[in-house]
Design an enzyme around this catalytic site. Structure first.
Site, PDB file in Angstrom:
ATOM      1  N   HIS A  44      19.283  21.665  41.217  1.00  0.00           N
ATOM      2  CA  HIS A  44      18.068  21.680  42.011  1.00  0.00           C
ATOM      3  C   HIS A  44      17.346  20.190  41.883  1.00  0.00           C
ATOM      4  O   HIS A  44      16.605  20.248  40.881  1.00  0.00           O
ATOM      5  CB  HIS A  44      17.069  22.564  41.592  1.00  0.00           C
ATOM      6  CG  HIS A  44      15.790  23.138  42.337  1.00  0.00           C
ATOM      7  ND1 HIS A  44      15.250  24.142  42.907  1.00  0.00           N
ATOM      8  CD2 HIS A  44      15.021  21.958  43.249  1.00  0.00           C
ATOM      9  CE1 HIS A  44      13.971  23.874  43.518  1.00  0.00           C
ATOM     10  NE2 HIS A  44      14.063  22.403  43.990  1.00  0.00           N
ATOM     11  N   GLU A  76      20.020  23.282  45.624  1.00  0.00           N
ATOM     12  CA  GLU A  76      19.031  23.808  46.000  1.00  0.00           C
ATOM     13  C   GLU A  76      17.805  23.178  46.069  1.00  0.00           C
ATOM     14  O   GLU A  76      17.564  22.061  45.339  1.00  0.00           O
ATOM     15  CB  GLU A  76      18.850  25.072  44.938  1.00  0.00           C
ATOM     16  CG  GLU A  76      17.769  25.914  44.861  1.00  0.00           C
ATOM     17  CD  GLU A  76      17.599  26.754  43.605  1.00  0.00           C
ATOM     18  OE1 GLU A  76      16.927  26.519  42.793  1.00  0.00           O
ATOM     19  OE2 GLU A  76      18.763  27.478  43.613  1.00  0.00           O
ATOM     20  N   HIS A 200      17.686  33.910  39.074  1.00  0.00           N
ATOM     21  CA  HIS A 200      16.443  33.639  38.250  1.00  0.00           C
ATOM     22  C   HIS A 200      16.286  34.774  37.043  1.00  0.00           C
ATOM     23  O   HIS A 200      16.285  36.069  37.265  1.00  0.00           O
ATOM     24  CB  HIS A 200      15.105  33.617  39.025  1.00  0.00           C
ATOM     25  CG  HIS A 200      14.286  32.814  38.773  1.00  0.00           C
ATOM     26  ND1 HIS A 200      14.149  31.317  39.086  1.00  0.00           N
ATOM     27  CD2 HIS A 200      13.180  32.685  37.887  1.00  0.00           C
ATOM     28  CE1 HIS A 200      13.305  30.665  38.770  1.00  0.00           C
ATOM     29  NE2 HIS A 200      12.636  31.679  37.811  1.00  0.00           N
TER      30      HIS A 200
END
Length: 249
Positions: A44, A76, A200
């Protein structure tokens, strides 16, 4: 088919960035993860480069292309023009779009598909033209209408935000309730023809019930818990443990 494991390298990069030194090596640990059977690597890249640096991206792309052509690169991020240009430059197999403010510490909610449908549709059209698979970050309680809008916007998959479920490590009753909620959302997505990813705060302990409730789970992207376990068990053994938790061993 068991859920495939994508190892998120952000926490490793954040540790490296505490010093102006090249260790721990982001690509080196990514290589160990892939050698141990991880399906892919996730990053990310945020605008401030506080963990993954833009300079990491060509190295990760080359690692996969040169040594692990069966693996996938998942990028991401929030769909700024800068992020989209990074995607187009480094050609990940999957692009996961998240609704984060760039200053957020981490992703903590899914898209409001009603509010952001038109923006997402425009971005997805651009990414589809580039041949990318698109996953859109979704709340665990997203309803049918929201998921229909995600599909209409151009999503191939959704990624279920599992943070609340992972946060219930000390509240098993509430974890069961959240697990069922995630499962019901996944059921709707599958009926609509959307693939389902999840990510997550997933751990070796909470992955097996998630995989059992969502038997068609395509992929899990895991960084924080996996990196924490790697400090104890080493990266290779940790990847094997997480693959086992997914039912992949």
């Amino acid at each position: 088919m068991p859920a495939k494991l994508s190892v998120n390298l952000n926490a490793i990069a954040m540790l490296r960035n505490r010093r102006d030194l090249p260790w721990p090596s982001v690509t080196g640990l990514g290589q160990i993860a892939l050698e141990a059977g991880a399906h892919g690597l996730t990053v990310h890249p945020r605008p401030d480069q506080r963990h993954i640096r833009f300079s990491d991206l060509p190295e990760i792309r080359a690692l996969i292309d040169d040594a692990f052509p069966q693996a996938e690169f998942n990028m991401e991020g929030y769909p700024t023009e800068e992020f989209l240009q990074l995607v187009e430059a480094h050609q990940p197999e999957q692009v996961t779009l998240v609704p984060d403010d760039p200053a957020q510490a981490t992703s903590d909610h899914g898209w409001d598909f009603r509010k952001h449908h038109d923006v997402l549709q425009s971005v997805c059209m651009r990414l589809k033209d580039g041949g990318f698979r698109i996953s859109l970050f979704a709340d665990g309680d997203a309803d049918r209408e929201a998921l229909e809008l995600a599909k209409d916007a151009g999503a191939d998959r959704i990624e279920l935000y599992t943070g609340p479920y992972g946060g219930c490590y000390d509240a098993p009753k509430h974890a069961e309730e959240l697990l069922e909620m995630l499962g019901q959302t996944a059921d709707i997505a599958h009926k609509l023809g959307l693939g389902v990813n999840a990510g997550h705060d997933l751990t070796v302990e909470n992955l097996p019930p998630l995989a059992a409730r969502i038997p068609n789970l395509a992929e899990v992207s895991i960084g924080h818990g996996l990196t924490a376990d790697a400090l104890i068990h080493g990266m290779a053994e940790t990847v094997r443990r997480f693959r086992g938790a997914c039912g992949d061993l």
